[in-house]
Design an enzyme around this catalytic site. Structure first.
Site, PDB file in Angstrom:
ATOM      1  N   ARG A 122       0.816  -1.210   0.000  1.00  0.00           N
ATOM      2  CA  ARG A 122       0.000   0.000   0.000  1.00  0.00           C
ATOM      3  C   ARG A 122       0.855   1.268   0.000  1.00  0.00           C
ATOM      4  O   ARG A 122       0.325   2.372   0.057  1.00  0.00           O
ATOM      5  CB  ARG A 122      -0.935   0.002   1.215  1.00  0.00           C
ATOM      6  CG  ARG A 122      -2.060  -1.019   1.073  1.00  0.00           C
ATOM      7  CD  ARG A 122      -3.038  -0.960   2.213  1.00  0.00           C
ATOM      8  NE  ARG A 122      -4.174  -1.841   1.958  1.00  0.00           N
ATOM      9  CZ  ARG A 122      -5.130  -2.121   2.832  1.00  0.00           C
ATOM     10  NH1 ARG A 122      -5.083  -1.567   4.042  1.00  0.00           N
ATOM     11  NH2 ARG A 122      -6.123  -2.918   2.523  1.00  0.00           N
TER      12      ARG A 122
ATOM     13  N   GLU B 219      -1.306  -9.040  -4.871  1.00  0.00           N
ATOM     14  CA  GLU B 219      -2.656  -9.591  -5.044  1.00  0.00           C
ATOM     15  C   GLU B 219      -2.622 -11.089  -5.334  1.00  0.00           C
ATOM     16  O   GLU B 219      -3.460 -11.843  -4.827  1.00  0.00           O
ATOM     17  CB  GLU B 219      -3.387  -8.846  -6.170  1.00  0.00           C
ATOM     18  CG  GLU B 219      -3.799  -7.426  -5.825  1.00  0.00           C
ATOM     19  CD  GLU B 219      -4.818  -7.365  -4.692  1.00  0.00           C
ATOM     20  OE1 GLU B 219      -5.538  -8.364  -4.475  1.00  0.00           O
ATOM     21  OE2 GLU B 219      -4.879  -6.331  -4.012  1.00  0.00           O
TER      22      GLU B 219
ATOM     23  N   GLN C 155      -5.763 -16.851  -1.110  1.00  0.00           N
ATOM     24  CA  GLN C 155      -5.724 -18.068  -0.280  1.00  0.00           C
ATOM     25  C   GLN C 155      -4.527 -18.117   0.673  1.00  0.00           C
ATOM     26  O   GLN C 155      -4.105 -19.181   1.095  1.00  0.00           O
ATOM     27  CB  GLN C 155      -5.731 -19.315  -1.185  1.00  0.00           C
ATOM     28  CG  GLN C 155      -7.006 -19.416  -2.003  1.00  0.00           C
ATOM     29  CD  GLN C 155      -6.800 -20.114  -3.331  1.00  0.00           C
ATOM     30  OE1 GLN C 155      -5.832 -19.881  -4.019  1.00  0.00           O
ATOM     31  NE2 GLN C 155      -7.736 -20.953  -3.709  1.00  0.00           N
TER      32      GLN C 155
ATOM     33  N   TYR D  11      -0.070 -23.500  -4.061  1.00  0.00           N
ATOM     34  CA  TYR D  11      -0.756 -23.113  -5.305  1.00  0.00           C
ATOM     35  C   TYR D  11       0.270 -22.638  -6.344  1.00  0.00           C
ATOM     36  O   TYR D  11       0.235 -21.504  -6.814  1.00  0.00           O
ATOM     37  CB  TYR D  11      -1.799 -22.029  -5.032  1.00  0.00           C
ATOM     38  CG  TYR D  11      -2.864 -22.449  -4.058  1.00  0.00           C
ATOM     39  CD1 TYR D  11      -3.993 -23.154  -4.473  1.00  0.00           C
ATOM     40  CD2 TYR D  11      -2.748 -22.155  -2.700  1.00  0.00           C
ATOM     41  CE1 TYR D  11      -4.966 -23.560  -3.571  1.00  0.00           C
ATOM     42  CE2 TYR D  11      -3.722 -22.565  -1.782  1.00  0.00           C
ATOM     43  CZ  TYR D  11      -4.816 -23.260  -2.234  1.00  0.00           C
ATOM     44  OH  TYR D  11      -5.769 -23.655  -1.336  1.00  0.00           O
TER      45      TYR D  11
ATOM     46  N   TYR E 205     -11.253 -10.175 -10.549  1.00  0.00           N
ATOM     47  CA  TYR E 205     -10.923  -9.569  -9.254  1.00  0.00           C
ATOM     48  C   TYR E 205      -9.543  -8.912  -9.285  1.00  0.00           C
ATOM     49  O   TYR E 205      -9.387  -7.738  -8.924  1.00  0.00           O
ATOM     50  CB  TYR E 205     -10.948 -10.603  -8.121  1.00  0.00           C
ATOM     51  CG  TYR E 205     -10.250 -10.081  -6.886  1.00  0.00           C
ATOM     52  CD1 TYR E 205     -10.885  -9.161  -6.060  1.00  0.00           C
ATOM     53  CD2 TYR E 205      -8.943 -10.443  -6.598  1.00  0.00           C
ATOM     54  CE1 TYR E 205     -10.233  -8.622  -4.957  1.00  0.00           C
ATOM     55  CE2 TYR E 205      -8.282  -9.912  -5.504  1.00  0.00           C
ATOM     56  CZ  TYR E 205      -8.933  -9.010  -4.687  1.00  0.00           C
ATOM     57  OH  TYR E 205      -8.266  -8.468  -3.613  1.00  0.00           O
TER      58      TYR E 205
ATOM     59  N   ASP F  60     -14.276 -10.191  -4.640  1.00  0.00           N
ATOM     60  CA  ASP F  60     -13.942 -11.551  -4.255  1.00  0.00           C
ATOM     61  C   ASP F  60     -14.915 -11.997  -3.168  1.00  0.00           C
ATOM     62  O   ASP F  60     -15.886 -11.302  -2.848  1.00  0.00           O
ATOM     63  CB  ASP F  60     -12.489 -11.637  -3.773  1.00  0.00           C
ATOM     64  CG  ASP F  60     -12.234 -10.796  -2.525  1.00  0.00           C
ATOM     65  OD1 ASP F  60     -13.153 -10.076  -2.066  1.00  0.00           O
ATOM     66  OD2 ASP F  60     -11.113 -10.862  -1.985  1.00  0.00           O
TER      67      ASP F  60
END
Length: 396
Positions: A45, A57, A62, A102, A140, A158
């Site tokens: 940020r 992002e 997850q 992932y 998203y 989301d």
């Protein structure tokens, strides 16, 4: 569906009562004042660089915020810009990502980086539709980048945001269904702040993460409780509407920790078309692969912490056939390791084994590696769990 549905269409089609323009303006002002005072201080940020926002992002999908911070900083040290990412060595890239899970996400990121270098001269596109064309970027993430980096009034919808909006407007739509996101996007196009769209999206994210949480939700402490229809009508326990996920398929594996006479362990590089692609693990042998040819009944509900003579013999035969190794196999497992994927639940029973045949020809995707060299290998979280389990003292 037209993403900018009128207030009347929202009411007629989905029974959503959209606010007046004055109420929308007051909501924007109230939410953003709260955000300016209470926003979480996060490293991504402190920048408007679309590359850095994109990295954050993808990592945040997850994964908990407090876990992501260290990975984010390390990733940017290793790959400071999109060109470095596009040229990244695959093994090094996976090593930097190791532990986040992932892994298709980071592989897609490299492909997207190559797209940017090839088709956009290395400059991250500043248009929502162009951003969405990049590999691994959905609506998203495209909305988040477009709004935060480029101040475009695009929603970032989301599950977190759908939960917030469901309670604000008493939206009777199942948020677990993929098609529902379009409805919530339509709501967002009405209420998003045109001057501070990135902050507005992030304010709703923070609201969902800190106050409008999935559990232990107390709407009375919300800065926007006066706008919250479910709070005013005392129906907030009914929202969001979310159908239960299908039960994950359970698959049982043996992890065989084969150690040779030099103290090295047999590691296998997973094929690129399988889960945990191109990562190193101990040999993982699926129960079904053994039971299929042997007539051994599936043991999904059976205790596998100890092998009987038949199971031991079948495992040793399988290792001989696949890895060209004669092994001595222990009969007691170091424990059961559970690992959950999006659609699968793996139960892995780890067993130690030894062999003297370290000079035999093992498969080309296998190597003998000493534990002191494990840090040089790209391990998935699953492999780390197995190794940790094997080091712990067990009462079995």
């Amino acid at each position: 569906m037209n993403k900018k549905l009128s207030k009347k269409e929202l009411k007629d089609k989905y029974n959503i009562n959209m606010w007046s323009e004055d109420k929308i303006a007051l909501f924007q002002d109230t939410l953003l004042k709260w955000y300016d005072l209470e926003k979480r201080d996060l490293p991504w940020r402190r920048t408007s660089d679309p590359y850095k926002i994109w990295i954050s992002e993808i990592m945040l999908q997850q994964t908990r915020v407090d876990t992501v911070i260290a990975y984010y900083k390390n990733f940017l040290t290793s790959f400071p810009d999109i060109n470095h990412l596009a040229e990244a060595d695959d093994d090094r890239l996976l090593k930097v990502w190791e532990g986040l899970g992932y892994y298709s996400r980071v592989r897609n990121m490299k492909e997207a980086a190559i797209q940017v270098v090839t088709h956009h001269d290395g400059i991250f596109p500043d248009n929502y539709e162009e951003i969405k064309k990049l590999k691994g970027i959905g609506p998203y993430t495209a909305g988040a980048i477009a709004s935060i980096a480029f101040q475009q009034a695009e929603p970032a919808v989301d599950g977190n945001l759908m939960r917030v909006l469901s309670r604000l407007f008493e939206i009777d739509i199942d948020i677990a269904k993929p098609a529902s996101r379009k409805v919530f996007e339509a709501v967002m196009y009405h209420i998003i702040d045109q001057n501070r769209p990135g902050d507005f999206n992030q304010a709703l994210m923070d609201l969902g993460a800190t106050i409008c949480t999935p559990k232990n939700y107390d709407p009375s402490i919300s800065p926007v409780k006066e706008f919250n229809a479910s709070y005013v009508n005392e129906t907030y326990l009914n929202y969001p509407i979310k159908s239960k996920k299908k039960k994950k398929k359970i698959v049982n594996y043996f992890a065989v920790l084969v150690q040779n006479d030099k103290g090295e362990y047999l590691l296998e590089k997973r094929h690129e078309d399988r889960l945990l692609a191109n990562m190193w693990t101990f040999p993982l042998i699926e129960e079904e692969m053994i039971s299929r040819d042997s007539g051994w009944k599936s043991f999904e509900d059976t205790d596998l912490y100890e092998l009987n003579d038949l199971k031991k013999d079948l495992l040793m035969r399988y290792v001989k056939k696949k890895y060209s190794l004669n092994i001595n196999l222990g009969i007691h497992s170091s424990g059961k390791i559970s690992h959950v994927f999006t659609h699968l639940h793996w139960n892995i029973y780890a067993y130690r084994a030894s062999t003297r045949n370290s000079i035999e020809a093992i498969p080309s995707n296998c190597e003998w590696v000493h534990e002191t060299k494990f840090n040089d290998c790209v391990f998935p979280v699953l492999q780390q769990k197995i190794w940790k389990s094997s080091q712990e003292i067990t009462l079995l």
